[in-house]
Design a protein around this motif. Structure first.
Motif, PDB file in Angstrom:
ATOM      1  N   ALA A  57       0.846  -1.180   0.000  1.00  0.00           N
ATOM      2  CA  ALA A  57       0.000   0.000   0.000  1.00  0.00           C
ATOM      3  C   ALA A  57       0.882   1.230   0.000  1.00  0.00           C
ATOM      4  N   LYS A  58       0.424   2.278  -0.603  1.00  0.00           N
ATOM      5  CA  LYS A  58       1.227   3.496  -0.663  1.00  0.00           C
ATOM      6  C   LYS A  58       1.523   3.992   0.746  1.00  0.00           C
ATOM      7  N   GLY A  59       2.784   4.318   1.004  1.00  0.00           N
ATOM      8  CA  GLY A  59       3.180   4.795   2.326  1.00  0.00           C
ATOM      9  C   GLY A  59       3.815   3.720   3.185  1.00  0.00           C
ATOM     10  N   ASP A  60       3.671   2.422   2.760  1.00  0.00           N
ATOM     11  CA  ASP A  60       4.326   1.353   3.506  1.00  0.00           C
ATOM     12  C   ASP A  60       5.837   1.483   3.387  1.00  0.00           C
ATOM     13  N   VAL A  61       6.547   0.969   4.405  1.00  0.00           N
ATOM     14  CA  VAL A  61       8.011   0.941   4.376  1.00  0.00           C
ATOM     15  C   VAL A  61       8.458  -0.222   3.513  1.00  0.00           C
ATOM     16  N   PRO A  62       9.402  -0.031   2.594  1.00  0.00           N
ATOM     17  CA  PRO A  62       9.901  -1.145   1.776  1.00  0.00           C
ATOM     18  C   PRO A  62      10.344  -2.311   2.644  1.00  0.00           C
ATOM     19  N   ARG A  63      10.132  -3.526   2.145  1.00  0.00           N
ATOM     20  CA  ARG A  63      10.411  -4.718   2.941  1.00  0.00           C
ATOM     21  C   ARG A  63      11.846  -4.756   3.461  1.00  0.00           C
ATOM     22  N   LYS A  64      12.810  -4.351   2.655  1.00  0.00           N
ATOM     23  CA  LYS A  64      14.202  -4.461   3.084  1.00  0.00           C
ATOM     24  C   LYS A  64      14.545  -3.505   4.215  1.00  0.00           C
ATOM     25  N   ASP A  65      13.668  -2.535   4.483  1.00  0.00           N
ATOM     26  CA  ASP A  65      13.911  -1.622   5.598  1.00  0.00           C
ATOM     27  C   ASP A  65      13.211  -2.068   6.874  1.00  0.00           C
ATOM     28  N   ARG A  66      12.457  -3.160   6.790  1.00  0.00           N
ATOM     29  CA  ARG A  66      11.682  -3.597   7.945  1.00  0.00           C
ATOM     30  C   ARG A  66      12.560  -4.377   8.906  1.00  0.00           C
ATOM     31  N   ALA A  67      13.235  -3.664   9.783  1.00  0.00           N
ATOM     32  CA  ALA A  67      14.086  -4.270  10.811  1.00  0.00           C
ATOM     33  C   ALA A  67      14.162  -3.314  11.973  1.00  0.00           C
ATOM     34  N   THR A  68      14.190  -3.871  13.182  1.00  0.00           N
ATOM     35  CA  THR A  68      14.375  -3.018  14.344  1.00  0.00           C
ATOM     36  C   THR A  68      15.783  -2.426  14.295  1.00  0.00           C
ATOM     37  N   PRO A  69      16.036  -1.343  15.026  1.00  0.00           N
ATOM     38  CA  PRO A  69      17.393  -0.779  15.024  1.00  0.00           C
ATOM     39  C   PRO A  69      18.466  -1.803  15.395  1.00  0.00           C
ATOM     40  N   ASP A  70      18.190  -2.646  16.403  1.00  0.00           N
ATOM     41  CA  ASP A  70      19.173  -3.654  16.805  1.00  0.00           C
ATOM     42  C   ASP A  70      19.398  -4.678  15.702  1.00  0.00           C
ATOM     43  N   GLU A  71      18.294  -5.106  15.057  1.00  0.00           N
ATOM     44  CA  GLU A  71      18.422  -6.072  13.971  1.00  0.00           C
ATOM     45  C   GLU A  71      19.180  -5.472  12.794  1.00  0.00           C
ATOM     46  N   ALA A  72      18.879  -4.214  12.487  1.00  0.00           N
ATOM     47  CA  ALA A  72      19.551  -3.557  11.369  1.00  0.00           C
ATOM     48  C   ALA A  72      21.047  -3.423  11.633  1.00  0.00           C
ATOM     49  N   ARG A  73      21.410  -3.022  12.839  1.00  0.00           N
ATOM     50  CA  ARG A  73      22.826  -2.873  13.182  1.00  0.00           C
ATOM     51  C   ARG A  73      23.549  -4.215  13.051  1.00  0.00           C
ATOM     52  N   GLU A  74      22.926  -5.265  13.580  1.00  0.00           N
ATOM     53  CA  GLU A  74      23.549  -6.584  13.529  1.00  0.00           C
ATOM     54  C   GLU A  74      23.722  -7.054  12.087  1.00  0.00           C
ATOM     55  N   ARG A  75      22.694  -6.878  11.273  1.00  0.00           N
ATOM     56  CA  ARG A  75      22.773  -7.314   9.875  1.00  0.00           C
ATOM     57  C   ARG A  75      23.817  -6.527   9.101  1.00  0.00           C
ATOM     58  N   LEU A  76      23.906  -5.239   9.359  1.00  0.00           N
ATOM     59  CA  LEU A  76      24.875  -4.410   8.640  1.00  0.00           C
ATOM     60  C   LEU A  76      26.308  -4.739   9.056  1.00  0.00           C
ATOM     61  N   ILE A  77      26.520  -4.955  10.347  1.00  0.00           N
ATOM     62  CA  ILE A  77      27.861  -5.306  10.829  1.00  0.00           C
ATOM     63  C   ILE A  77      28.275  -6.673  10.283  1.00  0.00           C
ATOM     64  N   ASN A  78      27.358  -7.648  10.340  1.00  0.00           N
ATOM     65  CA  ASN A  78      27.682  -8.987   9.830  1.00  0.00           C
ATOM     66  C   ASN A  78      27.969  -8.954   8.338  1.00  0.00           C
ATOM     67  N   ALA A  79      27.193  -8.168   7.598  1.00  0.00           N
ATOM     68  CA  ALA A  79      27.422  -8.059   6.154  1.00  0.00           C
ATOM     69  C   ALA A  79      28.781  -7.438   5.870  1.00  0.00           C
ATOM     70  N   THR A  80      29.140  -6.438   6.654  1.00  0.00           N
ATOM     71  CA  THR A  80      30.451  -5.793   6.487  1.00  0.00           C
ATOM     72  C   THR A  80      31.577  -6.796   6.709  1.00  0.00           C
ATOM     73  N   ILE A  81      31.481  -7.570   7.768  1.00  0.00           N
ATOM     74  CA  ILE A  81      32.538  -8.530   8.092  1.00  0.00           C
ATOM     75  C   ILE A  81      32.612  -9.628   7.037  1.00  0.00           C
ATOM     76  N   GLU A  82      31.463 -10.101   6.568  1.00  0.00           N
ATOM     77  CA  GLU A  82      31.462 -11.133   5.532  1.00  0.00           C
ATOM     78  C   GLU A  82      32.130 -10.624   4.254  1.00  0.00           C
ATOM     79  N   LEU A  83      31.873  -9.383   3.894  1.00  0.00           N
ATOM     80  CA  LEU A  83      32.501  -8.811   2.699  1.00  0.00           C
ATOM     81  C   LEU A  83      34.006  -8.634   2.900  1.00  0.00           C
ATOM     82  N   LEU A  84      34.402  -8.238   4.099  1.00  0.00           N
ATOM     83  CA  LEU A  84      35.824  -8.027   4.376  1.00  0.00           C
ATOM     84  C   LEU A  84      36.620  -9.330   4.287  1.00  0.00           C
ATOM     85  N   LYS A  85      35.945 -10.452   4.453  1.00  0.00           N
ATOM     86  CA  LYS A  85      36.628 -11.746   4.374  1.00  0.00           C
ATOM     87  C   LYS A  85      37.093 -12.060   2.955  1.00  0.00           C
TER      88      LYS A  85
END
Length: 205
Positions: free
Chosen positions: A14-42
């Motif tokens: 529906a118009k105004g909904d948040v895109p699915r990829k943004d649907r994460a709590t702040p803690d979940e988003a931080r964890e996913r972003l940090i893990n993604a960074t480390i996986e890429l650095l490998k």
């Protein structure tokens, strides 16, 4: 309205909904972003680990990085701290010089060098004596040597600086892998002899 219906048909929301990829709590988003960074650095050189690549791998947006870390340096700094935590979890109570090449520590050292070369403030990376890593180091020291804190600190600084230097510059030297066991044995022997060494240096007076 017809406009809202068209939007929903096109996006699945529906118009105004948040895109699915943004649907994460702040803690979940931080964890996913940090893990993604480390996986890429490998697998990729640090300059290629861009915020766009991190967002892609994490399934989040560039805006999520901005909201949670402000900028790339903030995210890299958080990844640096996570690598220290992971290294601490991997540490054995009885120290061994080979731990200088533990993957989390190696990645942490290379990331720190990159951050400093890109004008990050060194004060942001000074060790905190209250952290689990420092507490773990103190716990180990009490088990492996009776040397004074002064001698222990001097040896630890020597090992840390030499280890960090090796991690950064070993590819520019003709390093003989057969020497590594000798290095490990030498460091272990020095640690066991530390009480006698500090007596010779007059540090026990």
């Amino acid at each position: 309205s017809s406009a809202s219906s068209t939007w929903a048909n096109f996006t699945g929301m529906a118009k105004g909904d948040v895109p699915r990829k943004d649907r994460a709590t702040p803690d979940e988003a931080r964890e996913r972003l940090i893990n993604a960074t480390i996986e890429l650095l490998k697998t990729e050189p640090i300059p290629k680990v861009t915020t766009r690549r991190i967002a892609e791998v994490s399934g989040l947006s560039l805006m999520a990085i901005a909201r949670n870390f402000g900028h790339q340096e903030g995210l890299f700094s958080a990844a640096f701290k996570e690598l220290i935590k992971r290294h601490t979890d991997e540490m054995e109570l009885h120290p061994n010089a080979t731990e200088l090449f533990e993957p989390n520590l190696v990645m942490r050292t290379k990331l720190l060098a990159w951050l400093l070369l890109n004008s990050a403030d060194p004060k942001n990376f000074l060790p905190d004596t209250s952290t689990p890593l420092m507490q773990r180091l103190e716990e180990r020291q009490s088990l492996v040597t009776t040397a004074s804190p002064r001698a222990q600190k001097a040896l630890n600084e020597l090992i840390a600086v030499a280890g960090e230097g090796f991690i950064i510059f070993n590819e520019t030297h003709r390093f003989d892998e057969n020497v590594l066991p000798d290095v490990v044995q030498l460091v272990t022997t020095i640690r066991t002899m530390l009480p006698d060494i500090e007596k010779r240096l007059g540090w026990t007076d």
